[in-house]
Design a protein around this motif. Structure first.
Motif, mmCIF file in Angstrom:
data_model
loop_
_atom_site.group_PDB
_atom_site.id
_atom_site.type_symbol
_atom_site.label_atom_id
_atom_site.label_comp_id
_atom_site.label_asym_id
_atom_site.label_seq_id
_atom_site.Cartn_x
_atom_site.Cartn_y
_atom_site.Cartn_z
ATOM 1 N N UNK A 4 -7.078 4.624 0.423
ATOM 2 C CA UNK A 4 -7.443 5.025 1.793
ATOM 3 C C UNK A 4 -7.989 3.831 2.569
ATOM 4 N N UNK A 5 -8.808 3.005 1.914
ATOM 5 C CA UNK A 5 -9.400 1.849 2.583
ATOM 6 C C UNK A 5 -8.354 0.792 2.902
ATOM 7 N N UNK A 56 0.456 8.741 6.845
ATOM 8 C CA UNK A 56 -0.721 9.306 7.516
ATOM 9 C C UNK A 56 -1.194 10.574 6.806
ATOM 10 N N UNK A 57 -0.263 11.457 6.455
ATOM 11 C CA UNK A 57 -0.640 12.688 5.753
ATOM 12 C C UNK A 57 -1.219 12.373 4.381
ATOM 13 N N UNK A 58 -0.613 11.387 3.700
ATOM 14 C CA UNK A 58 -1.133 10.984 2.397
ATOM 15 C C UNK A 58 -2.557 10.457 2.538
ATOM 16 N N UNK A 59 -2.796 9.647 3.589
ATOM 17 C CA UNK A 59 -4.135 9.106 3.808
ATOM 18 C C UNK A 59 -5.156 10.226 3.997
ATOM 19 N N UNK A 94 -13.387 6.137 11.510
ATOM 20 C CA UNK A 94 -12.435 7.013 10.827
ATOM 21 C C UNK A 94 -12.561 6.883 9.311
ATOM 22 N N UNK A 95 -12.658 5.635 8.833
ATOM 23 C CA UNK A 95 -12.757 5.418 7.396
ATOM 24 C C UNK A 95 -14.094 5.907 6.859
ATOM 25 N N UNK A 96 -15.172 5.777 7.638
ATOM 26 C CA UNK A 96 -16.477 6.288 7.208
ATOM 27 C C UNK A 96 -16.422 7.796 7.028
ATOM 28 N N UNK A 97 -15.725 8.483 7.932
ATOM 29 C CA UNK A 97 -15.591 9.944 7.808
ATOM 30 C C UNK A 97 -14.819 10.303 6.548
ATOM 31 N N UNK A 127 0.832 -1.205 0.000
ATOM 32 C CA UNK A 127 0.000 0.000 0.000
ATOM 33 C C UNK A 127 0.870 1.261 0.000
ATOM 34 N N UNK A 128 1.912 1.257 0.821
ATOM 35 C CA UNK A 128 2.827 2.406 0.873
ATOM 36 C C UNK A 128 3.547 2.563 -0.461
#
Length: 353
Positions: free
Chosen positions: A195-196, A183-186, A244-247, A164-165
C-alpha cells in the motif's frame, strides 16, 4: 496450602516455539520496496544535481520528494525485519504489527514533512518572484536540463510502479483473489508495504507531471513563476498523499478483519467440518498481511469434551488446508446457538465428561 497458592500465582506459560510456516512462499515478496529504493536513490541524486545547477523550485520539491521516498523504503525494510522477531511473553502474538506501524510513520511523518517543506519553499520562491520582477525571467537553458531529468525520473518511477503492480498481481494469484485494478487492490489489501509503495510511486509520477508542466511552461514563456507553481503542486501532492496513506495504514494498525472472500472461505471450511452443526460467531483481525488471529464460536453435534476437542482440531486443520498461504492463530469455543428473540441472558452450558 500457602505454598500451593504461591506456586499457582507464579506459574507462567511459555510462548510457543514458533509459527506455522506458510506453505507457499511469494516469489517476489519485498521486491517492490527494494526496486523502489534502488530507483529513488538514483532519481534523488539526479534531481539534487539538477537543482544545484538550475536552482529550479520544482526540481527542489522533486528532490525532497525523492529523498523522502528513500527514507520511506528504509523505514519499511526495517519494519519488515523487526516484524519477524519471535514471540515472547510480552508479545504473545509476535511483532507482526510493526510493519503497520512503520507504514503509518511513513505516511504521517516522512511524506507530510516532505510535502510541507516542498510547499513552503515553493511559496517562498513565488513571493520572491512576485516581489522582484528582475528575477522573474527564467534561464531556459538551465531549465531544459531540469526537464530532461524530470523525463528520466518519470521512466525510473514508472519502473518502480510496474514492479509494485507486478507484486500486487502475484499476491492476488497467490491468495486466489479475483483480478482487479491497482486502485481497488490498494483499498482492500492488508499489505502495508505494498500500500505504501503503490501510493509512493503513484504520487511520484503525479508530482513529476506537475514538475514537467511547471518547468515546461517556464521554458515556453520565460516566466520563472510557473516553475515555482510546479514546485507547489509537487508539495501539495505529497501532503494529500500522506493523508490518504495515513488513513489506510491507520486502519490496518488499529486492526482490520479478513476480507469478504476470506470470510466466505472460513465459513465454508468450518461448516463442512464433520461434527459442526452451526458457526455461531466469527471474529478475525490481520496481525500482518499473512498472519491472522481468528476466534470462532461453533455448535457441535455433541456437548462432549473429547468429541469437541477432536472437532476443534478438525476445524483448525480444515481452515489451514483451505488457505495455506496464511499463518493462523485460531481459537475455537464450542457453544449452543440461542434464539435472538428469546430476550433472556444466555445460560452457561456445561460440557459433559
Amino acid at each position: 496450602m500457602a505454598s500451593e497458592n504461591t506456586a499457582a500465582e507464579s506459574r507462567t506459560i511459555p510462548p510457543k516455539s514458533g509459527n506455522p510456516v506458510v506453505v507457499q512462499e511469494k516469489k517476489h515478496e519485498g521486491a517492490a520496496v527494494k526496486a523502489a529504493l534502488a530507483a529513488n536513490i538514483g532519481v534523488a541524486i539526479a534531481k539534487l544535481a539538477a537543482w544545484m545547477f538550475t536552482r529550479s523550485s520544482a526540481m527542489l520539491s522533486e528532490s525532497v520528494h525523492s529523498i523522502a521516498d528513500c527514507s520511506n523504503e528504509i523505514v519499511l525494510m526495517i519494519g519488515n525485519r523487526v516484524s519477524k522477531t519471535r514471540q515472547d511473553s510480552a508479545h504473545p502474538f509476535g511483532w507482526y504489527r510493526v510493519k503497520y506501524l512503520a507504514s503509518f510513520v511513513v505516511a504521517t511523518l516522512l511524506f507530510f514533512v516532505g510535502g510541507f517543506f516542498s510547499t513552503s519553499e515553493a511559496v517562498k520562491k513565488i513571493t520572491a518572484v512576485l516581489a522582484d520582477p528582475s528575477i522573474r525571467t527564467a534561464n531556459r537553458g538551465e531549465l531544459v536540463i531540469a526537464l530532461i531529468v524530470v523525463i528520466i525520473s518519470a521512466c525510473l518511477e514508472g519502473y518502480g510502479l510496474h514492479q509494485s503492480i507486478k507484486e500486487s498481481n502475484e499476491r492476488m494469484h497467490h491468495t486466489g483473489m479475483p483480478k482487479m485494478g491497482v486502485y481497488k487492490f490498494w483499498r482492500i489489501t492488508k499489505s502495508a508495504d505494498l500500500a505504501s509503495v503503490i501510493m509512493e510511486d503513484t504520487l511520484a509520477l503525479i508530482g513529476l507531471v506537475f514538475a514537467f508542466l511547471g518547468i515546461g511552461l517556464a521554458i515556453a514563456t520565460g516566466d520563472e513563476l510557473f516553475d515555482a507553481l510546479g514546485g507547489m503542486g509537487v508539495g501539495l501532492v505529497l501532503i494529500v498523499g500522506s493523508l490518504l496513506l495515513a488513513y489506510k495504514t491507520g486502519s490496518l494498525l488499529i486492526g482490520e478483519s479478513v476480507s469478504k472472500l476470506t470470510q466466505e472461505r472460513i465459513i465454508k471450511a468450518v461448516e463442512s467440518t464433520p461434527g459442526v452443526e452451526e458457526l455461531i460467531n466469527m471474529q478475525s483481525v490481520h496481525m500482518s498481511e499473512d498472519n491472522i488471529l481468528l476466534c470462532l464460536k461453533v455448535q457441535t453435534s455433541k456437548l462432549d469434551r473429547d468429541y469437541d476437542v477432536d472437532t476443534v482440531n478438525k476445524i483448525e486443520a480444515s481452515i489451514r488446508t483451505s488457505m495455506p498461504w496464511y499463518n493462523w492463530e485460531i481459537y475455537v469455543e464450542p457453544d449452543v446457538l440461542r434464539s435472538s428473540q428469546a430476550g433472556e441472558p444466555d445460560e452457561p452450558v456445561e460440557i459433559g465428561e
